[in-house]
Design a protein around this motif. Sequence first.
Motif, PDB file in Angstrom:
ATOM      1  N   THR A   1       0.740  -1.234   0.012  1.00  0.00           N
ATOM      2  CA  THR A   1      -0.005   0.132   0.040  1.00  0.00           C
ATOM      3  C   THR A   1       1.008   1.223  -0.068  1.00  0.00           C
ATOM      4  OG1 THR A   1      -1.764  -1.436   1.079  1.00  0.00           O
ATOM      5  CG2 THR A   1      -1.884   0.889   1.304  1.00  0.00           C
TER       6      THR A   1
ATOM      7  N   LEU B   1       2.462   1.776  -3.242  1.00  0.00           N
ATOM      8  CA  LEU B   1       1.291   2.186  -4.313  1.00  0.00           C
ATOM      9  C   LEU B   1       1.141   3.794  -3.968  1.00  0.00           C
ATOM     10  CD1 LEU B   1      -0.681   1.804  -6.770  1.00  0.00           C
ATOM     11  CD2 LEU B   1      -2.362   0.890  -4.747  1.00  0.00           C
TER      12      LEU B   1
ATOM     13  N   ARG C   1       3.220   5.931  -5.608  1.00  0.00           N
ATOM     14  CA  ARG C   1       3.361   5.818  -7.369  1.00  0.00           C
ATOM     15  C   ARG C   1       2.120   6.641  -7.732  1.00  0.00           C
ATOM     16  NH1 ARG C   1       5.174  -0.049  -9.906  1.00  0.00           N
ATOM     17  NH2 ARG C   1       6.981  -0.121  -8.499  1.00  0.00           N
TER      18      ARG C   1
ATOM     19  N   TYR D   1      -5.463  -6.542  -6.404  1.00  0.00           N
ATOM     20  CA  TYR D   1      -4.675  -6.997  -5.200  1.00  0.00           C
ATOM     21  C   TYR D   1      -4.932  -8.394  -4.663  1.00  0.00           C
ATOM     22  CZ  TYR D   1      -8.790  -5.899  -2.222  1.00  0.00           C
ATOM     23  OH  TYR D   1      -9.844  -6.109  -1.711  1.00  0.00           O
TER      24      TYR D   1
ATOM     25  N   PHE E   1      -0.838  -5.258  -4.096  1.00  0.00           N
ATOM     26  CA  PHE E   1      -1.321  -4.685  -4.992  1.00  0.00           C
ATOM     27  C   PHE E   1      -0.680  -5.133  -6.596  1.00  0.00           C
ATOM     28  CE2 PHE E   1      -2.730  -1.848  -1.865  1.00  0.00           C
ATOM     29  CZ  PHE E   1      -4.128  -1.790  -2.287  1.00  0.00           C
TER      30      PHE E   1
ATOM     31  N   TRP F   1       0.744  -3.934  -9.644  1.00  0.00           N
ATOM     32  CA  TRP F   1       0.839  -2.939 -10.134  1.00  0.00           C
ATOM     33  C   TRP F   1       0.211  -2.912 -11.740  1.00  0.00           C
ATOM     34  CZ3 TRP F   1       0.699   1.902  -9.900  1.00  0.00           C
ATOM     35  CH2 TRP F   1       1.350   2.830 -10.922  1.00  0.00           C
TER      36      TRP F   1
ATOM     37  N   VAL G   1      -3.566  -2.321 -11.508  1.00  0.00           N
ATOM     38  CA  VAL G   1      -3.993  -0.880 -11.029  1.00  0.00           C
ATOM     39  C   VAL G   1      -3.747   0.019 -12.186  1.00  0.00           C
ATOM     40  CG1 VAL G   1      -3.324   0.699  -9.462  1.00  0.00           C
ATOM     41  CG2 VAL G   1      -3.563  -1.469  -8.690  1.00  0.00           C
TER      42      VAL G   1
END
Length: 69
Positions: A8, A11, A14, A37, A48, A50, A53
């Motif tokens: 988390t 993320l 990012r 996730y 997650f 990536w 997402v």
Amino acid sequence: MNKTYITTEQLSERIQFHPKTIRHDLVDKHLFEGVHYIRAFGRKRYLFIWEEVEKTMVQESSTAIAMPV
């Protein structure tokens, strides 16, 4: 296809959202378990994916632009 699993906090760095916002506002509304996730080893902590997402962010961004307000 290789998958990049991130925490988390990673993320958050990012996408520039606070970790609490990710956990409370994005998870299960825009990011779904098994797609975006996983909960590794049945624990509470999210990992997650990536690439998934990022794909969803781009798709939702494109949809928002295409729809007039």
